[in-house]
Design a protein around this motif. Structure first.
Motif, PDB file in Angstrom:
ATOM      1  N   LYS A 115       0.819  -1.227   0.000  1.00 54.71           N
ATOM      2  CA  LYS A 115       0.000   0.000   0.000  1.00 54.71           C
ATOM      3  C   LYS A 115       0.847   1.269   0.000  1.00 54.71           C
ATOM      4  O   LYS A 115       2.023   1.234   0.387  1.00 54.71           O
ATOM      5  CB  LYS A 115      -1.031  -0.057   1.128  1.00 54.71           C
ATOM      6  N   VAL A 116       0.234   2.347  -0.477  1.00 53.56           N
ATOM      7  CA  VAL A 116       0.874   3.658  -0.387  1.00 53.56           C
ATOM      8  C   VAL A 116       0.657   4.119   1.053  1.00 53.56           C
ATOM      9  O   VAL A 116      -0.476   4.148   1.529  1.00 53.56           O
ATOM     10  CB  VAL A 116       0.235   4.654  -1.387  1.00 53.56           C
ATOM     11  N   ALA A 117       1.742   4.450   1.748  1.00 51.48           N
ATOM     12  CA  ALA A 117       1.633   4.763   3.177  1.00 51.48           C
ATOM     13  C   ALA A 117       0.864   6.057   3.417  1.00 51.48           C
ATOM     14  O   ALA A 117       0.889   6.986   2.602  1.00 51.48           O
ATOM     15  CB  ALA A 117       3.031   4.871   3.785  1.00 51.48           C
ATOM     16  N   THR A 118       0.192   6.094   4.551  1.00 53.91           N
ATOM     17  CA  THR A 118      -0.464   7.316   5.011  1.00 53.91           C
ATOM     18  C   THR A 118       0.168   7.723   6.347  1.00 53.91           C
ATOM     19  O   THR A 118       0.990   6.973   6.900  1.00 53.91           O
ATOM     20  CB  THR A 118      -1.988   7.087   5.181  1.00 53.91           C
ATOM     21  N   LEU A 119      -0.248   8.880   6.854  1.00 53.61           N
ATOM     22  CA  LEU A 119       0.438   9.426   8.040  1.00 53.61           C
ATOM     23  C   LEU A 119       0.410   8.486   9.243  1.00 53.61           C
ATOM     24  O   LEU A 119       1.359   8.463  10.032  1.00 53.61           O
ATOM     25  CB  LEU A 119      -0.156  10.784   8.420  1.00 53.61           C
ATOM     26  N   GLU A 120      -0.622   7.671   9.348  1.00 52.72           N
ATOM     27  CA  GLU A 120      -0.667   6.757  10.517  1.00 52.72           C
ATOM     28  C   GLU A 120       0.391   5.650  10.449  1.00 52.72           C
ATOM     29  O   GLU A 120       0.620   4.954  11.443  1.00 52.72           O
ATOM     30  CB  GLU A 120      -2.080   6.185  10.758  1.00 52.72           C
ATOM     31  N   ASN A 121       1.063   5.490   9.303  1.00 48.72           N
ATOM     32  CA  ASN A 121       2.109   4.469   9.175  1.00 48.72           C
ATOM     33  C   ASN A 121       3.503   4.991   9.544  1.00 48.72           C
ATOM     34  O   ASN A 121       4.458   4.217   9.625  1.00 48.72           O
ATOM     35  CB  ASN A 121       2.167   3.933   7.735  1.00 48.72           C
ATOM     36  N   VAL A 122       3.625   6.308   9.731  1.00 51.02           N
ATOM     37  CA  VAL A 122       4.954   6.918   9.874  1.00 51.02           C
ATOM     38  C   VAL A 122       5.751   6.335  11.051  1.00 51.02           C
ATOM     39  O   VAL A 122       6.922   5.956  10.905  1.00 51.02           O
ATOM     40  CB  VAL A 122       4.835   8.462   9.997  1.00 51.02           C
ATOM     41  N   ALA A 123       5.130   6.228  12.211  1.00 42.02           N
ATOM     42  CA  ALA A 123       5.866   5.765  13.399  1.00 42.02           C
ATOM     43  C   ALA A 123       6.426   4.354  13.186  1.00 42.02           C
ATOM     44  O   ALA A 123       7.591   4.078  13.510  1.00 42.02           O
ATOM     45  CB  ALA A 123       4.960   5.808  14.623  1.00 42.02           C
ATOM     46  N   GLU A 124       5.617   3.485  12.600  1.00 36.08           N
ATOM     47  CA  GLU A 124       6.075   2.101  12.409  1.00 36.08           C
ATOM     48  C   GLU A 124       7.170   2.009  11.330  1.00 36.08           C
ATOM     49  O   GLU A 124       8.112   1.219  11.458  1.00 36.08           O
ATOM     50  CB  GLU A 124       4.882   1.210  12.042  1.00 36.08           C
ATOM     51  N   VAL A 125       7.065   2.845  10.300  1.00 38.29           N
ATOM     52  CA  VAL A 125       8.120   2.871   9.277  1.00 38.29           C
ATOM     53  C   VAL A 125       9.432   3.343   9.902  1.00 38.29           C
ATOM     54  O   VAL A 125      10.501   2.786   9.628  1.00 38.29           O
ATOM     55  CB  VAL A 125       7.726   3.760   8.072  1.00 38.29           C
ATOM     56  N   LEU A 126       9.343   4.340  10.776  1.00 35.04           N
ATOM     57  CA  LEU A 126      10.571   4.842  11.423  1.00 35.04           C
ATOM     58  C   LEU A 126      11.220   3.773  12.301  1.00 35.04           C
ATOM     59  O   LEU A 126      12.448   3.661  12.362  1.00 35.04           O
ATOM     60  CB  LEU A 126      10.275   6.100  12.238  1.00 35.04           C
ATOM     61  N   THR A 127      10.405   2.962  12.957  1.00 34.12           N
ATOM     62  CA  THR A 127      10.952   1.868  13.779  1.00 34.12           C
ATOM     63  C   THR A 127      11.720   0.884  12.891  1.00 34.12           C
ATOM     64  O   THR A 127      12.857   0.488  13.211  1.00 34.12           O
ATOM     65  CB  THR A 127       9.815   1.134  14.524  1.00 34.12           C
ATOM     66  N   LEU A 128      11.125   0.510  11.752  1.00 34.68           N
ATOM     67  CA  LEU A 128      11.802  -0.395  10.807  1.00 34.68           C
ATOM     68  C   LEU A 128      13.080   0.265  10.280  1.00 34.68           C
ATOM     69  O   LEU A 128      14.144  -0.350  10.223  1.00 34.68           O
ATOM     70  CB  LEU A 128      10.846  -0.735   9.652  1.00 34.68           C
ATOM     71  N   HIS A 129      12.964   1.529   9.925  1.00 32.41           N
ATOM     72  CA  HIS A 129      14.102   2.271   9.375  1.00 32.41           C
ATOM     73  C   HIS A 129      15.303   2.271  10.334  1.00 32.41           C
ATOM     74  O   HIS A 129      16.427   1.976   9.932  1.00 32.41           O
ATOM     75  CB  HIS A 129      13.651   3.702   9.071  1.00 32.41           C
ATOM     76  N   TYR A 130      15.044   2.596  11.607  1.00 33.25           N
ATOM     77  CA  TYR A 130      16.170   2.726  12.541  1.00 33.25           C
ATOM     78  C   TYR A 130      16.769   1.386  12.965  1.00 33.25           C
ATOM     79  O   TYR A 130      17.890   1.333  13.465  1.00 33.25           O
ATOM     80  CB  TYR A 130      15.799   3.630  13.725  1.00 33.25           C
ATOM     81  N   LYS A 131      16.051   0.302  12.662  1.00 34.06           N
ATOM     82  CA  LYS A 131      16.637  -1.023  12.876  1.00 34.06           C
ATOM     83  C   LYS A 131      17.811  -1.240  11.906  1.00 34.06           C
ATOM     84  O   LYS A 131      18.753  -1.955  12.212  1.00 34.06           O
ATOM     85  CB  LYS A 131      15.531  -2.059  12.624  1.00 34.06           C
ATOM     86  N   TYR A 132      17.737  -0.585  10.736  1.00 28.26           N
ATOM     87  CA  TYR A 132      18.758  -0.813   9.695  1.00 28.26           C
ATOM     88  C   TYR A 132      19.474   0.467   9.269  1.00 28.26           C
ATOM     89  O   TYR A 132      20.129   0.499   8.241  1.00 28.26           O
ATOM     90  CB  TYR A 132      18.104  -1.495   8.476  1.00 28.26           C
ATOM     91  N   GLN A 133      19.350   1.532  10.059  1.00 23.62           N
ATOM     92  CA  GLN A 133      20.036   2.792   9.731  1.00 23.62           C
ATOM     93  C   GLN A 133      21.449   2.733  10.312  1.00 23.62           C
ATOM     94  O   GLN A 133      21.659   2.157  11.394  1.00 23.62           O
ATOM     95  CB  GLN A 133      19.219   3.969  10.297  1.00 23.62           C
ATOM     96  N   VAL A 134      22.394   3.304   9.596  1.00 17.65           N
ATOM     97  CA  VAL A 134      23.815   3.102   9.912  1.00 17.65           C
ATOM     98  C   VAL A 134      24.202   3.428  11.360  1.00 17.65           C
ATOM     99  O   VAL A 134      25.054   2.767  11.944  1.00 17.65           O
ATOM    100  CB  VAL A 134      24.710   3.849   8.894  1.00 17.65           C
ATOM    101  N   ASP A 135      23.551   4.402  11.967  1.00 20.82           N
ATOM    102  CA  ASP A 135      23.922   4.794  13.332  1.00 20.82           C
ATOM    103  C   ASP A 135      23.339   3.869  14.398  1.00 20.82           C
ATOM    104  O   ASP A 135      23.801   3.883  15.536  1.00 20.82           O
ATOM    105  CB  ASP A 135      23.463   6.229  13.621  1.00 20.82           C
ATOM    106  N   SER A 136      22.319   3.102  14.033  1.00 24.11           N
ATOM    107  CA  SER A 136      21.657   2.283  15.058  1.00 24.11           C
ATOM    108  C   SER A 136      21.584   0.789  14.716  1.00 24.11           C
ATOM    109  O   SER A 136      21.163  -0.015  15.545  1.00 24.11           O
ATOM    110  CB  SER A 136      20.241   2.816  15.323  1.00 24.11           C
ATOM    111  N   ILE A 137      22.016   0.407  13.528  1.00 21.88           N
ATOM    112  CA  ILE A 137      21.965  -1.000  13.112  1.00 21.88           C
ATOM    113  C   ILE A 137      22.939  -1.832  13.955  1.00 21.88           C
ATOM    114  O   ILE A 137      23.981  -1.325  14.401  1.00 21.88           O
ATOM    115  CB  ILE A 137      22.299  -1.121  11.595  1.00 21.88           C
ATOM    116  N   SER A 138      22.604  -3.112  14.175  1.00 18.90           N
ATOM    117  CA  SER A 138      23.534  -3.962  14.926  1.00 18.90           C
ATOM    118  C   SER A 138      24.711  -4.331  14.007  1.00 18.90           C
ATOM    119  O   SER A 138      24.559  -4.394  12.780  1.00 18.90           O
ATOM    120  CB  SER A 138      22.824  -5.229  15.398  1.00 18.90           C
TER     121      SER A 138
END
Ligand code: COA
Length: 184
Positions: free
Chosen positions: A6-29
Motif C-alpha cells: 500500500k501507499v503509506a499514510t500518516l498513521e504508518n509513519v511511526a512504524e516505518v521509522l521503527t523499521l528504518h532505525y533497525k537498519y540505519q547506519v547509526d543504530s543497526i547492529s
C-alpha cells in the motif's frame, strides 16, 4: 505468504521509522550491517512531507506488521540532502538507452528496506515493482544509487529486478553505482 502492498499514510509513519532505525547506519547492529544499511537519518517530518507532497512512501504489510518500505520522490524533495543535490548537478553525466535524464523526466527511488525476517522471499521484488508502477504514472525514468560496499543490495537490484548501472561516482569518500531503468 499473504503480503499487502500500500501507499503509506500518516498513521504508518511511526512504524516505518521503527523499521528504518533497525537498519540505519547509526543504530543497526554490527551483525546486520553486512546485509546492508541505510545512511539517511529520516525524521517524522521528512516522512510526513514524503507522504503529503509526493505520495512516495510504499509499504508491505504481513500479519498486520510493516515488513518493508520503499521511498520514491521528485529530485526537488531529495535535494534537502547534499548527496542528492550532487546527483542532480550531475544528472546529465549519463544516459539510459540514449535517453537524457532530467529532473523533470526522472525521479529518485530509494532507500528500500526489507526486514530480515522476510528477506529472500520475494518481498523485495514486490515492494520494488509496486513503487515503480505507482511512480510510472508520473515519470518515464527512475534513477537510484547503491553504495559499492552494499553487495546484497547490488545483487538484488541487478539480478532480481532490471536496473542498469549507468555510471559510478564518489561522494563523501564513499563509492557508488548509479543505476536507472524505464518505468514502463
Ligand atoms: C537490500 C535489500 C532490500 C534486499 O532485499 P532481500 O530480500 O535481502 O534480497 P534477496 O535476498 O531477494 O536478494 C539478495 C541476493 O543477494 C545475495 N546476497 C546476500 N548477501 C550477500 C552478500 N553479502 N554479498 C553478495 N550477495 C549477497 C542473496 O543470496 C540473494 O541472492 P540469491 O537469492 O540468488 O541467493 C535487503 O537486504 C535490505 O533491506 N537490507 C538492509 C537495508 C539496505 O541495505 N537497503 C538498500 C540500500 S538503500
Amino acid at each position: 505468504m499473504s503480503l499487502k502492498l500500500k501507499v503509506a499514510t500518516l498513521e504508518n509513519v511511526a512504524e516505518v521509522l521503527t523499521l528504518h532505525y533497525k537498519y540505519q547506519v547509526d543504530s543497526i547492529s554490527e551483525q546486520d550491517k553486512q546485509d546492508g544499511f541505510i545512511t539517511t537519518a529520516f525524521t517524522e517530518s521528512h516522512l510526513t512531507r514524503l507522504i503529503e507532497d509526493e505520495n512516495g512512501l510504499f509499504i508491505a504489510i504481513k500479519n498486520d506488521k510493516i515488513v518493508a518500505y520503499a521511498m520514491s520522490a521528485s529530485w526537488q524533495f531529495w535535494c534537502q540532502w547534499p548527496m542528492f543535490q550532487y546527483m542532480v548537478d550531475n544528472l546529465d553525466d549519463s544516459t539510459l538507452n540514449q535517453n537524457r535524464l532530467t529532473i523533470d523526466n526522472s525521479y529518485q527511488y530509494g532507500p528500500v528496506c526489507v526486514d530480515k525476517s522476510v528477506r529472500g522471499q520475494g518481498v523485495f521484488e514486490e515492494i520494488f515493482n509496486f513503487s515503480l508502477q505507482n511512480m510510472a504514472k508520473r515519470y518515464p525514468f527512475m534513477v537510484t544509487f547503491i553504495n559499492k560496499i552494499n553487495t546484497r543490495s547490488y545483487q538484488a537490484h541487478t539480478r532480481k529486478v532490471q536496473l542498469n548501472v549507468i555510471n559510478e561516482f564518489s561522494f563523501n569518500n564513499n563509492q557508488y553505482f548509479k543505476l536507472a531503468c524505464n518505468t514502463h
